[in-house]
Design an enzyme around this catalytic site. Structure first.
Site, short mmCIF file in Angstrom:
data_model
loop_
_atom_site.label_atom_id
_atom_site.label_comp_id
_atom_site.label_asym_id
_atom_site.label_seq_id
_atom_site.Cartn_x
_atom_site.Cartn_y
_atom_site.Cartn_z
CG PHE A 154 1.21 8.32 -5.96
CD1 PHE A 154 0.13 8.95 -6.55
CD2 PHE A 154 1.58 8.70 -4.69
CE1 PHE A 154 -0.56 9.96 -5.88
CE2 PHE A 154 0.91 9.69 -4.01
CZ PHE A 154 -0.16 10.33 -4.61
CB CYS A 155 4.71 3.51 -7.88
SG CYS A 155 5.67 2.37 -8.87
N PRO A 156 2.72 0.67 -7.13
CG PRO A 156 1.83 -1.49 -7.01
CD PRO A 156 2.60 -0.48 -6.23
CB SER B 164 7.57 0.82 -5.11
OG SER B 164 6.97 1.82 -5.87
#
Lengths: 77, 381
Positions: free
Chosen positions: A14-16, B296
């Site tokens: 989802f992130c990045p 992330s």
């Protein structure tokens, strides 16, 4: 000489996110090389062709596999 | 002969793993059955999320720094040196001083660094807040700011994916506080076709930035900077003139991976997304920014990975067990939405984040965390 495709497993990212992973891979790929990203993010199917067109790379298509997609782009320059 | 755990890298991930394992195995360490060595290039740990506050004169550099030795649980041996290569055949970490460290189990917590040379002209024309020196230089530029056009660009991949949003929103409120907002133009660029990679964040940011008169330029990947003419060029063909260019540069993994033939593109270690093993090596694990996982690069990720990895290392070191604890992609990120309010994101591999309404309470929670991070590093919180 054909270059082996680069395959990026971005399922669950989802992130990045899958498209960031794709851009990262395209930047590091050789010209002519195909980058394949595996994505569970439904937005990728729309965003990646738009980015490829704007950045001047060749969008090759989407293979749908039920709960994920394989999206392919060839680095053009 | 004790079982030897060697951890390379004394950042958030390396320190936390070392401390979690040392606290669990303090009896075994005292009896000489287990040895833990932490190899770190720096003797001072720096709390990197604090750079964002240094830029706006909200924290002093000294508040972000602690000696590594003061952060270690009892029983951990700290070696101040750089690892130059891993010899996986001999199970040795080679050091710059010529010595070698033997290991039975190795953890690579070597983090990430900026790739400033990927974009010609960026060093000369840009500012960044991802190093202490960069944050101080940007702070000095802001102290001289009386208005003009700020352009923010975002490289791929980069650490802390919400920081570009935070900087932009903090800067916007900061210019209002200093009564220069009407003389300031703000352009936020992003590599994708929306304002953030997370759809829920992008959906929240678009109207928020419109209300604050912050322009959004999408599909913008910085390709070069003409620092004499002060123009930023994108690979998509968009040119943006600027007075102040703030860039989040692309990041890359440590050279150790390439020197040891362990890393792939970008110097990231190919990593099992659940047990954090470096693929193809049963006795080598990694965590934090150093992995190639599509998650992330953030301190919270290193923290949650460190808890899982420490659980597994305790079993591996004491029983020769296979790793059973699994990392689930968990991440938690605060987002400062200005100088007085904040929100947060919480997500994992299975559950995408939502964006709660920003509040003053979350902002103060973040401010508190900035000052108690040390307890987290020591694995006592």
């Amino acid at each position: 000489m054909d270059l082996a495709p680069l395959r990026i497993d971005a399922r669950g990212s989802f992130c990045p996110g899958p498209m960031m992973e794709l851009i990262r891979a395209v930047k590091g790929a050789d010209v002519g090389q195909v980058v394949v990203v595996l994505s569970t993010d439904s937005g990728s199917k729309k965003d990646i062709p738009m980015w490829a067109q704007k950045a001047g790379h060749e969008f090759l298509g989407v293979d749908e596999h039920g709960d994920y997609d394989e999206i392919s782009v060839r680095k053009a320059h | 002969m004790p079982k030897r755990l060697v951890i390379v890298g004394a950042g958030t991930g390396g320190l936390m793993v070392a401390n979690f394992v040392a606290r669990d195995l303090h009896s075994e360490i005292e009896r000489g059955e287990i040895g833990i060595t932490l190899l770190g290039e720096q003797e001072t740990y720096i709390y990197q999320p604090g750079y964002l506050y240094v830029v706006f004169d909200l924290m002093r550099p000294a508040q972000l720094m602690r000696p590594v030795r003061e952060l270690l649980a009892p029983g951990i041996r700290f070696v101040h040196d750089r690892a130059t290569r891993i010899d996986t055949g001999k199970r040795q970490v080679l050091r710059s001083d010529g010595d070698a460290l033997d290991y039975d189990v190795l953890v690579l917590a070597t983090g990430s660094g900026l790739n400033l040379d990927e974009v010609p002209g960026l060093r000369e024309g840009g500012h960044w807040f991802y190093t202490l020196a960069g944050a101080l230089r940007l702070r000095d530029a802001l102290r001289r700011w009386h208005g003009g056009k700020l352009v923010l660009t975002v490289g791929v991949p980069h650490k802390c994916p919400v920081a570009p949003l935070e900087f932009t929103m903090m800067f916007e409120q900061w210019t209002r506080q200093r009564k220069v907002r009407d003389k300031t133009e703000i352009v936020y660029t992003y590599p994708l076709g929306r304002a953030h990679s997370i759809q829920a964040v992008a959906d929240w940011v678009a109207p928020e930035f419109e209300a604050r008169n912050i322009a959004i330029e999408t599909f913008y990947n910085l390709e070069s900077v003409d620092h004499e003419k002060r123009v930023a060029h994108s690979l998509e063909g968009t040119d943006l003139p600027y007075d102040l260019l703030v860039s989040v540069p692309a990041h890359q993994g440590d050279e150790l991976g390439a020197a040891s033939h362990l890393s792939g593109a970008g110097n990231w270690y190919p990593t099992d997304r659940h047990n954090l093993r470096v693929q193809g090596h049963d006795d080598i694990f990694t965590l934090g920014d150093a992995t190639d996982l599509p998650i992330s690069k953030a301190g919270s990720v290193a923290h949650f990975e460190a808890e899982v990895l420490a659980d597994n290392l305790v079993g591996v070191l004491t029983e020769g067990a296979q790793p059973t604890s699994q990392y689930n992609g968990r991440a938690f990120c605060f987002i400062e939405t200005g100088l007085e309010r904040a929100t947060f994101l919480s997500f994992d591999y299975e559950h995408p984040p939502t964006v709660p309404e920003p509040t003053n309470a979350v902002h103060w929670f973040k401010q508190t965390y900035n000052r108690i991070h040390w307890a987290n590093l020591k694995a006592v919180m």
